[in-house]
Design a protein around this motif. Structure first.
Motif, PDB file in Angstrom:
ATOM      1  N   GLU A  33       0.852  -1.185   0.000  1.00 59.93           N
ATOM      2  CA  GLU A  33       0.000   0.000   0.000  1.00 59.93           C
ATOM      3  C   GLU A  33       0.887   1.233   0.000  1.00 59.93           C
ATOM      4  O   GLU A  33       1.872   1.287   0.728  1.00 59.93           O
ATOM      5  N   ALA A  34       0.536   2.210  -0.803  1.00 62.26           N
ATOM      6  CA  ALA A  34       1.180   3.526  -0.810  1.00 62.26           C
ATOM      7  C   ALA A  34       0.052   4.551  -0.706  1.00 62.26           C
ATOM      8  O   ALA A  34      -0.330   5.180  -1.695  1.00 62.26           O
ATOM      9  N   PRO A  35      -0.506   4.720   0.511  1.00 63.86           N
ATOM     10  CA  PRO A  35      -1.723   5.520   0.661  1.00 63.86           C
ATOM     11  C   PRO A  35      -1.571   7.003   0.329  1.00 63.86           C
ATOM     12  O   PRO A  35      -2.561   7.651   0.004  1.00 63.86           O
ATOM     13  N   ASN A  36      -0.365   7.532   0.394  1.00 65.52           N
ATOM     14  CA  ASN A  36      -0.168   8.963   0.139  1.00 65.52           C
ATOM     15  C   ASN A  36       0.538   9.241  -1.180  1.00 65.52           C
ATOM     16  O   ASN A  36       1.088  10.328  -1.378  1.00 65.52           O
ATOM     17  N   ALA A  37       0.535   8.254  -2.085  1.00 60.95           N
ATOM     18  CA  ALA A  37       1.106   8.465  -3.413  1.00 60.95           C
ATOM     19  C   ALA A  37       0.092   9.250  -4.240  1.00 60.95           C
ATOM     20  O   ALA A  37      -1.112   9.081  -4.062  1.00 60.95           O
ATOM     21  N   PRO A  38       0.497  10.107  -5.100  1.00 62.88           N
ATOM     22  CA  PRO A  38       1.862  10.419  -5.501  1.00 62.88           C
ATOM     23  C   PRO A  38       2.520  11.536  -4.677  1.00 62.88           C
ATOM     24  O   PRO A  38       3.703  11.801  -4.850  1.00 62.88           O
ATOM     25  N   ILE A 123       9.689  -8.679  -0.500  1.00 66.99           N
ATOM     26  CA  ILE A 123       9.521  -7.314   0.036  1.00 66.99           C
ATOM     27  C   ILE A 123      10.244  -6.319  -0.873  1.00 66.99           C
ATOM     28  O   ILE A 123       9.696  -5.276  -1.239  1.00 66.99           O
ATOM     29  N   GLY A 124      11.473  -6.640  -1.243  1.00 65.29           N
ATOM     30  CA  GLY A 124      12.255  -5.757  -2.116  1.00 65.29           C
ATOM     31  C   GLY A 124      11.563  -5.510  -3.446  1.00 65.29           C
ATOM     32  O   GLY A 124      11.525  -4.375  -3.941  1.00 65.29           O
ATOM     33  N   GLN A 125      10.980  -6.545  -4.018  1.00 69.58           N
ATOM     34  CA  GLN A 125      10.264  -6.413  -5.292  1.00 69.58           C
ATOM     35  C   GLN A 125       9.043  -5.517  -5.138  1.00 69.58           C
ATOM     36  O   GLN A 125       8.779  -4.658  -5.975  1.00 69.58           O
ATOM     37  N   LEU A 126       8.288  -5.701  -4.055  1.00 69.72           N
ATOM     38  CA  LEU A 126       7.108  -4.870  -3.819  1.00 69.72           C
ATOM     39  C   LEU A 126       7.489  -3.398  -3.671  1.00 69.72           C
ATOM     40  O   LEU A 126       6.834  -2.516  -4.234  1.00 69.72           O
ATOM     41  N   VAL A 127       8.542  -3.133  -2.895  1.00 67.75           N
ATOM     42  CA  VAL A 127       8.957  -1.749  -2.637  1.00 67.75           C
ATOM     43  C   VAL A 127       9.396  -1.059  -3.928  1.00 67.75           C
ATOM     44  O   VAL A 127       8.963   0.066  -4.221  1.00 67.75           O
ATOM     45  N   THR A 128      10.231  -1.712  -4.719  1.00 67.13           N
ATOM     46  CA  THR A 128      10.709  -1.077  -5.948  1.00 67.13           C
ATOM     47  C   THR A 128       9.595  -0.965  -6.992  1.00 67.13           C
ATOM     48  O   THR A 128       9.521   0.035  -7.713  1.00 67.13           O
ATOM     49  N   THR A 129       8.720  -1.954  -7.085  1.00 60.19           N
ATOM     50  CA  THR A 129       7.597  -1.869  -8.007  1.00 60.19           C
ATOM     51  C   THR A 129       6.654  -0.748  -7.597  1.00 60.19           C
ATOM     52  O   THR A 129       6.008  -0.133  -8.443  1.00 60.19           O
ATOM     53  N   GLY A 130       6.604  -0.454  -6.294  1.00 59.10           N
ATOM     54  CA  GLY A 130       5.778   0.640  -5.789  1.00 59.10           C
ATOM     55  C   GLY A 130       6.368   2.014  -6.043  1.00 59.10           C
ATOM     56  O   GLY A 130       5.775   3.020  -5.668  1.00 59.10           O
ATOM     57  N   GLY A 131       7.549   2.070  -6.663  1.00 60.31           N
ATOM     58  CA  GLY A 131       8.147   3.353  -7.032  1.00 60.31           C
ATOM     59  C   GLY A 131       9.113   3.921  -5.997  1.00 60.31           C
ATOM     60  O   GLY A 131       9.523   5.080  -6.105  1.00 60.31           O
ATOM     61  N   PHE A 132       9.503   3.126  -5.019  1.00 61.70           N
ATOM     62  CA  PHE A 132      10.393   3.597  -3.966  1.00 61.70           C
ATOM     63  C   PHE A 132      11.783   3.009  -4.140  1.00 61.70           C
ATOM     64  O   PHE A 132      11.943   1.979  -4.793  1.00 61.70           O
ATOM     65  N   PRO A 133      12.787   3.662  -3.543  1.00 60.90           N
ATOM     66  CA  PRO A 133      14.142   3.124  -3.641  1.00 60.90           C
ATOM     67  C   PRO A 133      14.221   1.743  -2.987  1.00 60.90           C
ATOM     68  O   PRO A 133      13.473   1.453  -2.050  1.00 60.90           O
ATOM     69  N   PRO A 134      15.134   0.913  -3.468  1.00 59.41           N
ATOM     70  CA  PRO A 134      15.263  -0.430  -2.897  1.00 59.41           C
ATOM     71  C   PRO A 134      15.577  -0.360  -1.401  1.00 59.41           C
ATOM     72  O   PRO A 134      16.256   0.549  -0.940  1.00 59.41           O
ATOM     73  N   PHE A 135      15.069  -1.321  -0.667  1.00 60.89           N
ATOM     74  CA  PHE A 135      15.355  -1.446   0.752  1.00 60.89           C
ATOM     75  C   PHE A 135      16.121  -2.747   0.957  1.00 60.89           C
ATOM     76  O   PHE A 135      15.540  -3.831   0.909  1.00 60.89           O
ATOM     77  N   PRO A 136      17.438  -2.648   1.145  1.00 54.31           N
ATOM     78  CA  PRO A 136      18.219  -3.877   1.343  1.00 54.31           C
ATOM     79  C   PRO A 136      17.993  -4.420   2.752  1.00 54.31           C
ATOM     80  O   PRO A 136      18.351  -3.785   3.730  1.00 54.31           O
ATOM     81  N   MET A 137      17.364  -5.563   2.851  1.00 53.14           N
ATOM     82  CA  MET A 137      17.100  -6.168   4.153  1.00 53.14           C
ATOM     83  C   MET A 137      18.351  -6.909   4.623  1.00 53.14           C
ATOM     84  O   MET A 137      18.922  -7.698   3.882  1.00 53.14           O
ATOM     85  N   GLN A 138      18.744  -6.610   5.839  1.00 52.75           N
ATOM     86  CA  GLN A 138      19.944  -7.207   6.414  1.00 52.75           C
ATOM     87  C   GLN A 138      19.673  -8.645   6.843  1.00 52.75           C
ATOM     88  O   GLN A 138      18.541  -8.992   7.195  1.00 52.75           O
ATOM     89  N   PRO A 139      20.709  -9.475   6.850  1.00 53.34           N
ATOM     90  CA  PRO A 139      20.522 -10.843   7.346  1.00 53.34           C
ATOM     91  C   PRO A 139      20.080 -10.819   8.810  1.00 53.34           C
ATOM     92  O   PRO A 139      20.432  -9.905   9.555  1.00 53.34           O
TER      93      PRO A 139
END
Length: 172
Positions: A33-38, A123-139
């Motif tokens: 969800e990106a409730p406040n886009a754009p 999660i990374g795919q959802l975030v970038t497809t949503g138009g946001f910078p990638p979020f690298p999740m740490q191990p």
């Protein structure tokens, strides 16, 4: 990966051999969800990211378990919700020949450790497809997380663990 023995030791004669198998890995649920886009794309400021994990175990048969690892990632910028990404990555695992304590540890450490890379990628795919910078999740150290859950259960006087909450399918 089947027919592995614990700590590399062979079972004593007449004892059943402990086995761990991965039967199936799958994405059980995903939402974004990106409730406040754009408008949020024009926000200036440091993103505030919150990540929550949860894990569920369900016994499917005597030696079969479904383990689900849920990840919720929330991003706020200047107190405006930028996005909410949620994923539930699951797997069916075969575990036999383990004592209850080791079985509980396998369900709490080994299984989510195998699911986490898939959940992080989703999660990374959802975030970038949503138009946001990638979020690298740490191990994550699931052994430390499991140890903390054991400590919390001991403090609260709770018995059991993942096994105690793993009701057979259809009996929940």
């Amino acid at each position: 990966m089947s027919d592995e023995t614990l700590n590399g030791a062979a079972p004593a004669a007449g004892q059943p051999q402990a086995t761990f198998t991965v039967e199936k890995l799958y994405l059980k649920d995903a939402s974004f969800e990106a409730p406040n886009a754009p408008q949020v794309f024009n926000e200036q400021g440091q993103p505030d990211l919150q990540m929550k994990l949860n894990q569920k175990v369900q016994r499917l048969a005597e030696n079969a378990f479904e383990v689900s690892l849920g990840i919720t990632l929330t991003c706020n910028i200047n107190e405006h919700n930028a996005y909410l990404a949620e994923v539930v990555q699951a797997g069916v695992f075969g575990l036999s020949g383990f004592d209850d304590q080791t079985l509980d540890a396998m369900l709490g450490i080994q299984c989510p450790s195998m699911l986490y890379p898939y959940a992080a990628a989703a999660i990374g795919q959802l975030v970038t497809t949503g138009g946001f910078p990638p979020f690298p999740m740490q191990p994550l150290n699931f052994e430390a997380l499991y140890a903390e859950s054991l400590r919390q259960r001991a403090e609260q006087g709770q018995q059991g663990g993942f096994l105690a909450s793993a009701a057979p399918a259809g009996n929940a």
